[in-house]
Design a protein around this motif. Structure first.
Motif, PDB file in Angstrom:
ATOM      1  N   ALA A   1      -4.555  -3.694  -4.822  1.00 28.54           N
ATOM      2  CA  ALA A   1      -4.237  -2.408  -5.443  1.00 28.54           C
ATOM      3  C   ALA A   1      -5.494  -1.565  -5.649  1.00 28.54           C
ATOM      4  O   ALA A   1      -5.513  -0.369  -5.328  1.00 28.54           O
ATOM      5  CB  ALA A   1      -3.532  -2.640  -6.779  1.00 28.54           C
ATOM      6  N   VAL A   2      -6.555  -2.181  -6.172  1.00 34.02           N
ATOM      7  CA  VAL A   2      -7.793  -1.428  -6.410  1.00 34.02           C
ATOM      8  C   VAL A   2      -8.385  -0.959  -5.082  1.00 34.02           C
ATOM      9  O   VAL A   2      -8.843   0.191  -4.964  1.00 34.02           O
ATOM     10  CB  VAL A   2      -8.810  -2.286  -7.184  1.00 34.02           C
ATOM     11  CG1 VAL A   2     -10.142  -1.563  -7.301  1.00 34.02           C
ATOM     12  CG2 VAL A   2      -8.278  -2.611  -8.574  1.00 34.02           C
ATOM     13  N   ALA A   3      -8.365  -1.811  -4.065  1.00 36.02           N
ATOM     14  CA  ALA A   3      -8.920  -1.429  -2.762  1.00 36.02           C
ATOM     15  C   ALA A   3      -8.142  -0.258  -2.159  1.00 36.02           C
ATOM     16  O   ALA A   3      -8.735   0.667  -1.592  1.00 36.02           O
ATOM     17  CB  ALA A   3      -8.901  -2.625  -1.812  1.00 36.02           C
ATOM     18  N   ALA A   4      -6.808  -0.280  -2.291  1.00 38.28           N
ATOM     19  CA  ALA A   4      -5.996   0.805  -1.738  1.00 38.28           C
ATOM     20  C   ALA A   4      -6.270   2.117  -2.466  1.00 38.28           C
ATOM     21  O   ALA A   4      -6.414   3.169  -1.839  1.00 38.28           O
ATOM     22  CB  ALA A   4      -4.514   0.436  -1.834  1.00 38.28           C
TER      23      ALA A   4
ATOM     24  N   HIS B   1      -8.983   2.861  -4.045  1.00 37.35           N
ATOM     25  CA  HIS B   1     -10.346   3.273  -3.694  1.00 37.35           C
ATOM     26  C   HIS B   1     -10.363   3.991  -2.354  1.00 37.35           C
ATOM     27  O   HIS B   1     -11.044   5.023  -2.196  1.00 37.35           O
ATOM     28  CB  HIS B   1     -11.266   2.054  -3.665  1.00 37.35           C
ATOM     29  CG  HIS B   1     -12.622   2.336  -3.099  1.00 37.35           C
ATOM     30  ND1 HIS B   1     -13.561   3.108  -3.748  1.00 37.35           N
ATOM     31  CD2 HIS B   1     -13.193   1.948  -1.923  1.00 37.35           C
ATOM     32  CE1 HIS B   1     -14.654   3.185  -3.011  1.00 37.35           C
ATOM     33  NE2 HIS B   1     -14.460   2.499  -1.904  1.00 37.35           N
ATOM     34  N   ARG B   2      -9.621   3.474  -1.380  1.00 35.52           N
ATOM     35  CA  ARG B   2      -9.577   4.127  -0.065  1.00 35.52           C
ATOM     36  C   ARG B   2      -8.950   5.522  -0.167  1.00 35.52           C
ATOM     37  O   ARG B   2      -9.324   6.433   0.575  1.00 35.52           O
ATOM     38  CB  ARG B   2      -8.779   3.275   0.924  1.00 35.52           C
ATOM     39  CG  ARG B   2      -9.510   2.018   1.389  1.00 35.52           C
ATOM     40  CD  ARG B   2      -8.826   1.393   2.584  1.00 35.52           C
ATOM     41  NE  ARG B   2      -7.461   0.987   2.280  1.00 35.52           N
ATOM     42  CZ  ARG B   2      -7.122  -0.204   1.821  1.00 35.52           C
ATOM     43  NH1 ARG B   2      -8.060  -1.116   1.614  1.00 35.52           N
ATOM     44  NH2 ARG B   2      -5.862  -0.499   1.578  1.00 35.52           N
ATOM     45  N   GLU B   3      -7.995   5.686  -1.088  1.00 34.37           N
ATOM     46  CA  GLU B   3      -7.385   6.999  -1.304  1.00 34.37           C
ATOM     47  C   GLU B   3      -8.253   7.913  -2.155  1.00 34.37           C
ATOM     48  O   GLU B   3      -7.920   9.079  -2.363  1.00 34.37           O
ATOM     49  CB  GLU B   3      -6.031   6.836  -2.016  1.00 34.37           C
ATOM     50  CG  GLU B   3      -4.959   6.133  -1.214  1.00 34.37           C
ATOM     51  CD  GLU B   3      -3.685   5.942  -2.032  1.00 34.37           C
ATOM     52  OE1 GLU B   3      -3.588   6.538  -3.125  1.00 34.37           O
ATOM     53  OE2 GLU B   3      -2.796   5.213  -1.581  1.00 34.37           O
ATOM     54  N   ARG B   4      -9.372   7.366  -2.671  1.00 33.87           N
ATOM     55  CA  ARG B   4     -10.245   8.086  -3.597  1.00 33.87           C
ATOM     56  C   ARG B   4      -9.454   8.566  -4.817  1.00 33.87           C
ATOM     57  O   ARG B   4      -9.619   9.682  -5.298  1.00 33.87           O
ATOM     58  CB  ARG B   4     -10.922   9.276  -2.896  1.00 33.87           C
ATOM     59  CG  ARG B   4     -11.788   8.891  -1.691  1.00 33.87           C
ATOM     60  CD  ARG B   4     -12.901   7.930  -2.115  1.00 33.87           C
ATOM     61  NE  ARG B   4     -13.808   7.602  -1.017  1.00 33.87           N
ATOM     62  CZ  ARG B   4     -13.810   6.441  -0.354  1.00 33.87           C
ATOM     63  NH1 ARG B   4     -12.927   5.503  -0.682  1.00 33.87           N
ATOM     64  NH2 ARG B   4     -14.675   6.204   0.605  1.00 33.87           N
TER      65      ARG B   4
ATOM     66  N   THR C   1       0.825  -1.210   0.000  1.00 33.35           N
ATOM     67  CA  THR C   1       0.000   0.000   0.000  1.00 33.35           C
ATOM     68  C   THR C   1       0.856   1.257   0.000  1.00 33.35           C
ATOM     69  O   THR C   1       0.555   2.237  -0.700  1.00 33.35           O
ATOM     70  CB  THR C   1      -0.941  -0.004   1.215  1.00 33.35           C
ATOM     71  OG1 THR C   1      -1.751  -1.193   1.178  1.00 33.35           O
ATOM     72  CG2 THR C   1      -1.837   1.213   1.222  1.00 33.35           C
ATOM     73  N   LYS C   2       1.945   1.250   0.767  1.00 31.72           N
ATOM     74  CA  LYS C   2       2.839   2.408   0.802  1.00 31.72           C
ATOM     75  C   LYS C   2       3.472   2.658  -0.564  1.00 31.72           C
ATOM     76  O   LYS C   2       3.650   3.811  -0.979  1.00 31.72           O
ATOM     77  CB  LYS C   2       3.923   2.197   1.847  1.00 31.72           C
ATOM     78  CG  LYS C   2       3.436   2.282   3.284  1.00 31.72           C
ATOM     79  CD  LYS C   2       4.570   2.045   4.260  1.00 31.72           C
ATOM     80  CE  LYS C   2       4.090   2.147   5.695  1.00 31.72           C
ATOM     81  NZ  LYS C   2       5.189   1.863   6.676  1.00 31.72           N
TER      82      LYS C   2
END
Length: 299
Positions: free
Chosen positions: A71-74, A76-79, A48-49
């Motif tokens: 990757a997609v989830a990370a 998405h969380r970062e918008r 994630t980093k």
């Protein structure tokens, strides 16, 4: 050099362990066509980093379905999904690459790496749940394989432990210990345990769930459900299929609709979102976000 020609290649640790040769080939092909910066994360946190430090470089993930989902989830969380076109080179065991194949990513390392360099971004729909989880392919309730016994024999853990103990005893006693009748009997007993067949699969009992699509109830708690499948089908609508249990009688034919939101509620249930099993939960709502993420695919 344009941003398109600068790549951040994040190599999932599972891919490095599973198929190092395919990883090397993918790196060589990518390096021959673009300026490549390679990142080797040790785990999900480092992964994630690395994504957060990509800057203007195009993101390329080398790994299996779980690596792509991470990757997609990370993002998405970062918008930041709207501003980042993902590329993936699938590397891993065949059963862990079902999602990437279904999305249209080439199977081989060379073909997939060339698609990264020569392909085009395609915007795809995304299923997002009310806990901020994402689904790229399909969602299943109950999870595929739920309630089935594994192919591992029932007593395999005991046999492994007994076998290990026998090897330790033999090692301590020396080669001469192999001639003892008690040791031969022990080894024969271990082999007998390991050869026992697995228990037959147990059928999954029907669930009692309320399924709603865009606020309309498709199935109520009074009708047992054998399975539910929701797929982000494109056009801003999900494909929803509900299979009532055969015990429901004449009305047991599958119910198929297209909807923007799907809510499932009832007794505690688990669900499989792509490659990840989640739950138990009592209610969950999934909403389609049209063209929410981009994936580089062959032209």
């Amino acid at each position: 050099m344009s941003a398109r020609d600068q790549l951040l290649v994040v190599i999932d640790p599972v891919a490095r362990r599973t198929d190092g040769e395919s990883v090397r080939i993918a790196k060589d092909v990518l390096g021959a066509g673009a300026a490549v910066r390679v990142c080797l994360p040790d785990g999900p946190e480092d992964f994630t980093k690395a994504l957060a430090r990509r800057g203007t470089r195009r993101l390329v993930v080398i790994g299996d379905d779980r690596a792509l989902l991470r990757a997609v989830a990370a993002l998405h969380r970062e918008r930041d999904l709207a501003g980042c076109a993902l590329s993936v080179v699938p590397v891993g065991a065949a059963q862990s690459l079902t999602l990437t194949r279904g999305l249209g990513v080439p199977a081989g390392a060379v073909a997939a790496a060339r698609a990264v360099l020569e392909g085009a971004e395609r915007r795809l729909d995304l299923l997002v749940d009310d806990s901020d989880g994402v689904v790229l392919g399909d969602l299943r309730i109950p999870p595929v394989g739920a309630g089935r016994s594994s192919s591992v024999p029932e007593d395999v853990s005991s046999s492994v432990g007994a076998g290990a103990s026998a090897r330790v005893i033999a090692g301590r006693a020396g080669v001469a210990a192999e001639g003892h009748a008690w040791l031969r009997s022990c080894q024969s007993f271990v082999r007998t345990l390991a050869a026992r067949p697995a228990r037959p699969s147990r059928p999954v009992p029907p669930a009692r769930l309320r399924i709603e699509a865009d606020g309309v109830t498709l199935v109520g708690l009074d009708q047992p459900v054998e399975g539910v499948r929701v797929t982000a089908g494109g056009g801003g609508l999900a494909r929803v299929e509900v299979r009532p249990s055969p015990s429901a009688g004449a009305d047991a034919s599958p119910v198929r609709v297209r909807a923007r939101t799907v809510t499932v509620s009832g007794a505690d249930f688990r669900y499989r979102a792509d490659a990840v099993v989640a739950g138990p939960v009592r209610t969950r709502t999934w909403t389609v976000r049209a063209r929410a993420w981009g994936l580089t695919l062959p032209r």
